[in-house]
Design an enzyme around this catalytic site. Sequence first.
Site, PDB file in Angstrom:
ATOM      1  N   CYS A   1     -30.363   5.917 -33.688  1.00 23.16           N
ATOM      2  CA  CYS A   1     -28.774   5.034 -34.618  1.00 23.16           C
ATOM      3  C   CYS A   1     -29.251   3.574 -34.621  1.00 23.16           C
ATOM      4  CB  CYS A   1     -28.073   6.176 -34.775  1.00 23.16           C
ATOM      5  SG  CYS A   1     -26.328   5.071 -35.663  1.00 23.16           S
TER       6      CYS A   1
ATOM      7  N   HIS B   1     -37.533  10.219 -35.203  1.00 24.21           N
ATOM      8  CA  HIS B   1     -37.699   9.803 -36.154  1.00 24.21           C
ATOM      9  C   HIS B   1     -39.127   8.813 -36.953  1.00 24.21           C
ATOM     10  CE1 HIS B   1     -34.785   8.538 -39.968  1.00 24.21           C
ATOM     11  NE2 HIS B   1     -36.163   8.095 -39.582  1.00 24.21           N
TER      12      HIS B   1
END
Length: 650
Positions: free
Chosen positions: A275, A342
């Site tokens: 994040c 990701h």
Amino acid sequence: MWLRPPPPGSSLPRDQPARGHQRPGAHVQVSPPMSPRRSHQSGCPPRPAPSSAAAPTPGSAAAAPLAVPQGCQAARRGPAAGPAAASAGRPPRRRLSPRAQAAPLAGTEPPPPCPPAAPAPATAAPRGLGAPSAPPPPSPAARGGKAARPAAAAGIASTGMTVNTALCFRGKKILAPMVRVGTLPMRLLALDYGADIVYCEELIDIKMLQCKKVINEVLETVDFVAPNERVVFRTCERERHCVVFQMGSADAERALAVAKLVENDVAGIDINMGCPKEYSTKGGMGAALLSDPDRIESILTALVKGICKPVTCKIRILPSVEDTVNLVKRIEKTGVAAIAVHGRKKEERPQHPVHCDVIKAISEAVSIPVIANGGSHDFIKEYTDIETFQKATAASSVMIARAAMWNPSIFRKEGFVPLKDVMQNYIKYAVRYDNYYTNTKYCLCQMLREQLETTQGKKLHAAQSTQEICEAFEMADFYEKSTAIFEAKKTSSETETQDEDDQLEDPDVIKMAVRFDKREYPPQITPKMYLLEWCRKEKHPQPVYETVQRPLDRLFCSVVTVAEQKYRSTLWDKSKKLAEQAAAIVCLRTLGVPEGKLCEGENHLINKRKREDQEHLNNRDHGEDLAVPSHKKANFIEETSDRNVPKMPQ
């Protein structure tokens, strides 16, 4: 996951309040199991060499779960025997009194749990409250297993749901963790449409450690409730075998404590290491961990050794492929079950292209399952694109975020369900599980997207309650039926509460429905002080308070004895001190004695305190020690009664 800003008026705190949860359950002492370290912690065998890249199909030998280590099996039978375990019995059950939540229909059970080694059946609608009559998935009994039971009826041990099988992370379609989106309604809807595994939104370790675990009998859920009575995490039997709890943490000890708190109610634990948002990175969490491999290794190793459930992590790629591969190899050595990647750097956003080549290099460099994430913008527009993205990255599984947020039926093999039906099904789950309306509103706005300027979009934008959201989607009748069902349960709950109150009935006790409101009294003046002064003046023994706590909702009731007569309020209070003040008020009003309220005019106790304080100051100026004033003695007497509160038998 980087999400676009919410539309005006749809902001949402990252947890939801337990609306109507005026009676929280008792504090839970969780005794989580410990286990020896095991390889990969996964139901999958180690990944084969890159030359045999084909992923095993569900149900194949490669997908079969491994035997659980003996230490874990023993631990899952429940906490170790001892005084704490004996007294705990079972988790506290929460009989709620919500004002805007719906209870399940009579005879309705949650859908069966997601089989960990087989794809979840694709249904067109949730089987929650008032769901359309779609063909239900095969029951557990039809598959040769036992029928699923709601959490509230399953006789769960004090550590929660203790039976689980290891997750396999190969050949899976996974709902990604998304802040504000990955709450219970979205997770259940994704499972209904074909997702194999669902991740909850990132929850911070410090916040979770403040929570108490409560069995919610009305909603048939397991709730983790903050001190301010907000539900931080809610889960249910339906997702027990396929929900992964993602936490934000920068400390191994805190991460392990949270994992032990929730591990018996989830299928796996994940650490967020990708994040890029400030609220995560400023605490050393999220993408900030990527620059501290030692801390990563410490956290993951502690989790792998300390719990029985699979441990995963989700990362972003580093500036160079070599650095990324080296980090992933170091992560693999900790024994994690899988790693989600990701395919963007921490400074990149959804509009930047996903780096499939880097994910592919990682997939070819390690033997554990690699879960590819980040393809919603460039690749995944419909169900068939999931396989395309998986092949482009050579990954074991695919994790979907924004494409699933826009329409969770992206997981449906047969193709998309009309958006109107998807949104109505989401609302049914939101009502069924008392989702806070701002969270419901936010998720629906993400689904509407360009339709926010339509008539329906404007109604949704203006909605200020769950009822108004239902009206915007022509579901007013559904909401009314849900409310009626809830009222029936509420009545039943109040009847049971009254039965508990009757246990304290004593014909010799004088009762009155009163509460103590400190705003009605001068500072540091209380009814207990007035009652004590009256007893001294009348040469009675000082008042004696007997206080009990009700285990169900942890509320208090106190009985005060004055001159061999007992007095109490019929209303239960949230603290022992408030209950004792209420009992004192009942006594004073019965005797016709002033209780010290502001509306009673001149207060002799205040005047007395002023005189004593002035004498104290005068004597101090002359270097003399003065005994403690009587009003402070009274305060001391009040405080000494705040110990050893007995609890009513359950």
